[in-house]
Design an enzyme around this catalytic site. Structure first.
Site, PDB file in Angstrom:
ATOM      1  N   GLY A  51      92.305  31.663  33.073  1.00 27.63           N
ATOM      2  CA  GLY A  51      91.611  31.631  34.123  1.00 27.63           C
ATOM      3  C   GLY A  51      90.377  32.683  34.261  1.00 27.63           C
ATOM      4  NE  ARG A  52      92.315  37.894  34.951  1.00 26.79           N
ATOM      5  CZ  ARG A  52      92.732  39.299  35.403  1.00 26.79           C
ATOM      6  NH1 ARG A  52      91.796  40.133  35.675  1.00 26.79           N
ATOM      7  NH2 ARG A  52      94.012  39.447  35.437  1.00 26.79           N
ATOM      8  CG  ASP A  86      86.328  37.267  39.973  1.00 23.30           C
ATOM      9  OD1 ASP A  86      87.361  37.332  39.229  1.00 23.30           O
ATOM     10  OD2 ASP A  86      85.933  38.464  40.635  1.00 23.30           O
ATOM     11  N   GLY A  87      87.103  34.894  37.535  1.00 26.57           N
ATOM     12  CA  GLY A  87      87.168  35.012  36.038  1.00 26.57           C
ATOM     13  C   GLY A  87      86.754  36.270  35.600  1.00 26.57           C
ATOM     14  NE  ARG A 146      95.924  39.149  25.736  1.00 31.45           N
ATOM     15  CZ  ARG A 146      96.217  38.667  27.042  1.00 31.45           C
ATOM     16  NH1 ARG A 146      96.684  39.699  27.559  1.00 31.45           N
ATOM     17  NH2 ARG A 146      95.871  37.473  26.945  1.00 31.45           N
ATOM     18  NE  ARG A 198      99.218  32.729  28.290  1.00 29.11           N
ATOM     19  CZ  ARG A 198      98.658  33.799  28.805  1.00 29.11           C
ATOM     20  NH1 ARG A 198      99.448  34.407  29.876  1.00 29.11           N
ATOM     21  NH2 ARG A 198      97.462  34.296  28.590  1.00 29.11           N
ATOM     22  CG  ASP A 218     102.140  32.869  34.293  1.00 27.75           C
ATOM     23  OD1 ASP A 218     103.218  32.752  35.015  1.00 27.75           O
ATOM     24  OD2 ASP A 218     101.042  33.369  34.664  1.00 27.75           O
ATOM     25  CG  ASN A 219     102.144  37.150  33.031  1.00 28.89           C
ATOM     26  OD1 ASN A 219     101.319  36.365  32.734  1.00 28.89           O
ATOM     27  ND2 ASN A 219     102.008  37.427  34.235  1.00 28.89           N
ATOM     28  CG  ASP A 237      98.783  38.159  30.676  1.00 25.50           C
ATOM     29  OD1 ASP A 237      97.795  38.510  29.814  1.00 25.50           O
ATOM     30  OD2 ASP A 237      98.786  36.892  31.327  1.00 25.50           O
TER      31      ASP A 237
HETATM   32  P1  AMP Z   1      98.379  37.055  35.816  1.00 22.29           P
HETATM   33  O1  AMP Z   1      99.186  37.420  37.093  1.00 22.29           O
HETATM   34  O2  AMP Z   1      96.985  38.122  35.520  1.00 22.29           O
HETATM   35  O3  AMP Z   1      99.045  36.901  34.735  1.00 22.29           O
HETATM   36  O4  AMP Z   1      97.316  35.887  36.261  1.00 22.29           O
HETATM   37  C1  AMP Z   1      98.017  34.547  36.668  1.00 22.29           C
HETATM   38  C2  AMP Z   1      96.816  33.565  36.688  1.00 22.29           C
HETATM   39  O5  AMP Z   1      95.710  33.580  37.457  1.00 22.29           O
HETATM   40  C3  AMP Z   1      96.641  33.147  35.255  1.00 22.29           C
HETATM   41  O6  AMP Z   1      96.269  31.785  35.098  1.00 22.29           O
HETATM   42  C4  AMP Z   1      95.284  33.952  35.086  1.00 22.29           C
HETATM   43  O7  AMP Z   1      94.290  33.429  34.206  1.00 22.29           O
HETATM   44  C5  AMP Z   1      94.517  33.614  36.612  1.00 22.29           C
HETATM   45  N1  AMP Z   1      93.841  34.640  37.089  1.00 22.29           N
HETATM   46  C6  AMP Z   1      94.082  36.122  37.210  1.00 22.29           C
HETATM   47  N2  AMP Z   1      93.195  36.775  37.696  1.00 22.29           N
HETATM   48  C7  AMP Z   1      92.004  35.885  37.807  1.00 22.29           C
HETATM   49  C8  AMP Z   1      90.723  35.857  38.137  1.00 22.29           C
HETATM   50  N3  AMP Z   1      90.044  37.215  38.508  1.00 22.29           N
HETATM   51  N4  AMP Z   1      89.885  34.887  37.817  1.00 22.29           N
HETATM   52  C9  AMP Z   1      90.632  33.717  37.557  1.00 22.29           C
HETATM   53  N5  AMP Z   1      91.548  33.690  37.073  1.00 22.29           N
HETATM   54  C10 AMP Z   1      92.565  34.613  37.244  1.00 22.29           C
HETATM   55 MG    MG Z   2      98.972  36.174  32.974  1.00 24.11          MG
END
Ligand code: AMP
Ligand code: MG
Length: 489
Positions: free
Chosen positions: A90-91, A123-124, A174, A181, A250-251, A260
């Site tokens: 997502g980002r 917001d990516g 990274r 995953r 997913d992590n 992550d």
């Molecule tokens: P995370 O908990 O950081 O591993 O993220 C879980 C999911 O949310 C993953 O699919 C990430 O890509 C997405 N994600 C986390 N933060 C953002 C962000 N600021 N904008 C878009 N996607 C996000």
């Molecule tokens: Mg993640």
């Protein structure tokens, strides 16, 4: 970037169901926070002195870079136990692969690169705070010898990003042998894309588990390896007092690397129920829950692999997890206390040690380091760490008696010096305490990146005495203990 480097992108050759091509969205006025010269040299990449404005822009997705073919990977996953089909990069974007001087192929991923089709409500972006935490922690784990993704470089910017407050947008490069995953497999299983599920398994085997191809049942052999590598990774976390904080599927890397970094934390005081994630109200991902959660996550993966592997084989592999985990954990703990031979009474000695640490909330890292200095400093510094001095002395008495029954390879009684020298190679003097990361972040937010760079260097050699860095080996101040980190990153 040097012309010597060999770039590739095997994931981009997979069908479109696996990803969406996306270009990075620029950040304003990039500033290089830190660049990992040691890692860069392993690939013949540019090093810090060569990081001109154009070079920085090219690396961080802003300039022309013919070697990159950025894409957002599609995956899903179980978050806090609930299945979420909507996940994906997502980002972050997978830019390409590069081969190091050892001939090993690594993914290069840019985290914080802007919106993708999988950004959902986000917001990516990634903020400076969380990017520094990931950079320092992945490099700290690498320094400790714990399987992990790596960090190549980090930029700050003048683009505002809105979290609880306005922060600056950052990007992290990274490196990892793979970004695949558990959740990649879950996505294809739950969307009933069986050909893609099989292709994914085939490619993961080809790229990362080639030795299983000759097995009678390669898919089952592959899953056995995943269980084993995950058990080993978790054993390392437990032995070094590391809490990941967001063990969603997913992590979880398919190759058992720490992946992550969000609200992670290293234990200060030994508190088995330590929760580092501010949003983890139930303590699902508490430090002492990690082995259990890993098995839960492996079961979720097993379910997704059920079209490829017989149920009985999946169950047999999962059934091995506890034995494998205990094997790795006890091996690491034996190295940490310098008792390598298995003898009657060892379990009691270990259990009583953990009880002592818990009852007295002893600093986890310092205790083992001090135990490794018995040859030079004697018992006093160990006892000083424990409120109940009498119990500490009594345990040490038993421990030192037991140490006398260790023998070296030549069959001679092992000397204190010999044992302690080996222990100092596995018990770090320096770890990334939360309060240290926090201090480095606060300075960086004022534009001073010096402490980030200093910690990055320090943590490459966590086992070595670094006399001019004594301050970083200190016990944490009260305010710095039990910091809970928010998930908003
Ligand atoms: P995370 O908990 O950081 O591993 O993220 C879980 C999911 O949310 C993953 O699919 C990430 O890509 C997405 N994600 C986390 N933060 C953002 C962000 N600021 N904008 C878009 N996607 C996000
Ligand atoms: Mg993640």
């Amino acid at each position: 970037m040097s012309s010597k480097v060999q770039f590739s992108h095997r994931f981009a050759e997979l069908p479109q169901a696996f990803y969406t091509p996306v270009d990075p969205q620029p950040l304003d006025n990039l500033k290089l926070v830190v660049w990992n010269d040691d890692l860069a040299e392993q690939f013949a990449f540019s090093t810090t002195s060569q990081m001109t404005e154009d070079n920085i822009a090219a690396w961080f997705g802003m300039g022309e870079n013919e070697n990159f073919q950025p894409l957002a990977m599609k995956y899903a996953g179980h978050q806090f136990g609930a299945y979420n089909p909507e996940l994906g990069d997502g980002r972050g974007l997978l830019l390409c692969e590069a081969t190091n001087t050892e001939g090993e192929v690594f993914d290069i991923h840019l985290k914080g690169a802007g919106l993708t089709p999988y950004s959902r409500m986000g917001d990516g972006r990634a903020v400076l705070r969380s990017s520094i935490r990931e950079y320092l922690c992945s490099e700290a784990l690498a320094g400790l010898g714990i399987p992990t993704t790596r960090a190549l470089g980090l930029v700050d910017s003048e683009t505002p990003v809105y979290r609880e407050q306005v922060e600056s947008g950052a990007m992290l490069l990274r490196l990892a042998r793979t970004h695949i995953r558990f959740g990649h497999f879950e996505h294809f299983f739950y969307t009933n894309q069986m050909a893609e599920l099989k292709l994914l398994a085939d490619k993961v085997i080809e790229w990362h588990f080639p030795h299983v191809v000759s097995e009678t049942n390669p898919y089952a052999a592959f899953f056995n390896c995943v269980v084993d590598q995950t058990a080993e990774m978790i054993a390392y976390w437990q032995a070094y007092g590391f809490a990941h904080g967001v063990m969603n599927t997913d992590n979880m890397s398919i190759i058992g690397q720490t992946f992550d970094f969000g609200p992670f934390g290293f234990l200060d005081d030994y508190e088995p129920g330590y929760i580092c994630n501010h949003s983890d109200y139930q303590g699902r991902y508490a430090y002492d829950q990690q082995p259990r959660v890993a098995l839960w996550n492996l079961s979720a993966l097993a379910h997704s692999l059920s079209p490829l592997i017989d149920k009985s084989l999946l169950e047999a592999a999962l059934g091995q997890f506890e034995t494998q985990y205990s094997h790795y954990f006890s091996q690491l703990m034996r190295e940490k206390v310098g008792l390598l031979s298995k003898q009657d009474g060892d379990s009691e000695l270990f259990n009583d040690m953990f009880d002592l640490l818990k009852a007295n909330r002893v600093d986890f890292t310092r205790f083992f380091r001090q135990l490794s200095e018995l040859d030079k400093l004697g018992r006093e510094p160990v006892v000083d760490l424990v409120l109940d001095r009498e119990s500490a002395s009594a345990w040490l008495e038993r421990y030192q008696l037991r140490c006398q029954t260790e023998f070296n390879d030549s069959g001679e009684a092992k000397s204190d010096l010999e044992r302690c020298a080996a222990m100092r190679k596995v018990n770090p003097k320096y770890i990334l305490r939360n309060y240290l990361a926090q201090q480095a972040i606060e300075k960086a937010q004022q534009g001073d990146y010096g402490m980030v760079r200093e910690l990055a260097e320090l943590l490459k050699h966590p086992f070595d005495d670094q006399p001019d860095k004594e301050a970083y080996a200190k016990l944490p101040p009260e305010w710095g203990k039990k910091m809970e980190i928010s998930c908003s990153s």
